[in-house]
Design an enzyme around this catalytic site. Sequence first.
Site, PDB file in Angstrom:
ATOM      1  N   GLY A   8      -6.671 -43.453 -11.400  1.00 24.38           N
ATOM      2  CA  GLY A   8      -5.304 -43.875 -11.719  1.00 24.38           C
ATOM      3  C   GLY A   8      -4.561 -44.222 -10.446  1.00 24.38           C
ATOM      4  O   GLY A   8      -5.153 -44.685  -9.476  1.00 24.38           O
ATOM      5  N   GLU A   9      -3.248 -44.030 -10.468  1.00 24.21           N
ATOM      6  CA  GLU A   9      -2.383 -44.306  -9.322  1.00 24.21           C
ATOM      7  C   GLU A   9      -2.270 -45.797  -9.001  1.00 24.21           C
ATOM      8  O   GLU A   9      -1.662 -46.167  -8.003  1.00 24.21           O
ATOM      9  CB  GLU A   9      -2.872 -43.589  -8.048  1.00 24.21           C
ATOM     10  CG  GLU A   9      -2.997 -42.099  -8.153  1.00 24.21           C
ATOM     11  CD  GLU A   9      -3.519 -41.455  -6.867  1.00 24.21           C
ATOM     12  OE1 GLU A   9      -3.747 -42.180  -5.860  1.00 24.21           O
ATOM     13  OE2 GLU A   9      -3.686 -40.215  -6.856  1.00 24.21           O
ATOM     14  N   GLY A  10      -2.893 -46.666  -9.788  1.00 22.26           N
ATOM     15  CA  GLY A  10      -2.975 -48.066  -9.401  1.00 22.26           C
ATOM     16  C   GLY A  10      -4.082 -48.323  -8.394  1.00 22.26           C
ATOM     17  O   GLY A  10      -4.169 -49.417  -7.835  1.00 22.26           O
ATOM     18  N   SER A  11      -4.957 -47.326  -8.179  1.00 27.04           N
ATOM     19  CA  SER A  11      -5.921 -47.409  -7.083  1.00 27.04           C
ATOM     20  C   SER A  11      -6.943 -48.531  -7.264  1.00 27.04           C
ATOM     21  O   SER A  11      -7.255 -49.255  -6.309  1.00 27.04           O
ATOM     22  CB  SER A  11      -6.634 -46.067  -6.910  1.00 27.04           C
ATOM     23  OG  SER A  11      -7.224 -45.630  -8.120  1.00 27.04           O
ATOM     24  N   ILE A  34       4.422 -47.624  -8.080  1.00 32.87           N
ATOM     25  CA  ILE A  34       3.961 -46.416  -8.760  1.00 32.87           C
ATOM     26  C   ILE A  34       5.114 -45.793  -9.535  1.00 32.87           C
ATOM     27  O   ILE A  34       6.228 -45.661  -9.017  1.00 32.87           O
ATOM     28  CB  ILE A  34       3.425 -45.378  -7.751  1.00 32.87           C
ATOM     29  CG1 ILE A  34       2.364 -46.001  -6.839  1.00 32.87           C
ATOM     30  CG2 ILE A  34       2.873 -44.153  -8.475  1.00 32.87           C
ATOM     31  CD1 ILE A  34       1.129 -46.454  -7.551  1.00 32.87           C
TER      32      ILE A  34
END
Length: 334
Positions: free
Chosen positions: A301-304, A69
Site C-alpha cells: 500500500g502507501e502508493g508504493s 498519501i
Amino acid sequence: MPAMTLDDFRALIADLPSADGAAMAGALSRNGQLTKPPGSLGRLEGVAIWLAGWQGSEKPRVLAPQVAIFAGNHGVVAQGVSAFPAEVTVQMVANFQHGGAAVNQLARVAGAAMTVTALELDRPTADFTAGDAMTADETAAALQAGWDAVLDSADLLVPGEMGIGNTTSAAAIAHALYGGTPEDWVGRGTGVDDQGLARKASAVARGVGRLGTRDPLGVLAGVGGREIAAMAGAILRARHLRIPVLLDGFIACSAAAVLQAANPQALDHCMAAHVSAEAAHGRLLTALRKEPLLNLGLRLGEGSGAALAINIVRAAAECHSGMATFAEAGVAGG
C-alpha cells in the site's frame, strides 16, 4: 473553496473532460517515425501516447509528479479484521512526515513531491457492520480533502493510503459494486490468520447486506473510509485538471471503482501501476478493465507500487519525446 456536497461531486463525475485527441494523434504519428522498429518498445509506446493525450502535448514529459498519501481510521477494526491496532495509522503518518517509510524512498527516487493528508485520525469511521461508515457530509468532506490535495503543478498523480482496516472497506466496496461473494474480495491484508480472514468476510457480508440499493457514492459512504473517499476525490480532481493518474493497489483501486461505477469513462486518465499480492486485486483490475504495468508481488500500500512505476512512465515519455525521428537522425528506413 466552499464546502461541496455529494450532489456537487455527482455532477463533477458526470461532466468530465476528455483527452486531447489531436495530441494523441500527433504522438501516434511521431511514434511511427522514431528511430526504432515499429512496436519495438512494447507497452512503453502506448503509455507515451496515453500520457500525450492527458498532457495535451505530442511530446509528453514527466517533470513534476506528485505522490499524495491519505490516512484514515476505520471503526470496522472492532470486528477483529486487522492484525494491527488502529494506533499504527497515526504512527505511520508520523513516519511518512519524517521520511522514513518505503514510499518516501520511492517518491524520492522518482523525483516526486509527496504530500500527506491525515483525515480525523482521532475519530474513526463508524463500524459499517452496524450502520453507515460515514454520513453524506462526512463523505463529501473526505472527497473534498482529496480534491484539495492535488497540486495544480503536478503532471502525474499517485494517490496512496494508510489506514488500519482499510482492506476490509475496500473489499466491501468491491463486493457492493461487483457482486460475487465476500470471500471473492477479502484477503489477508496486513497478515491476518484464517480466523481473521473469516471475520473479514463476515464483516463484509453484514456491511454490504444492510446497504440496500445505493448509488456508488452511497456505497462509499456506507462501507468506505475517509482515506478511500479522499483518493476518489483526488483522482476526480486530477481528471478535471487533465493530470494522468497511476493507480496503486487494491485499496486505491477500490476508490477508483466508485468513480467508474458512477461514470464508465471516469478512469480514462488512469493507468494501473501494478497488480499486488492482495488476493482480490487482480479481480478488481479485471473489473476496472486495467492491465497493470508491473507484477512484483508487492502488498504494502502507501502508493508504493504506483510510485515505483513513475519512472516507467517517465522512461516511456523520454523515449518518445527525446528520441530522434528517422528524418532528424538521417537514418534510412523512416
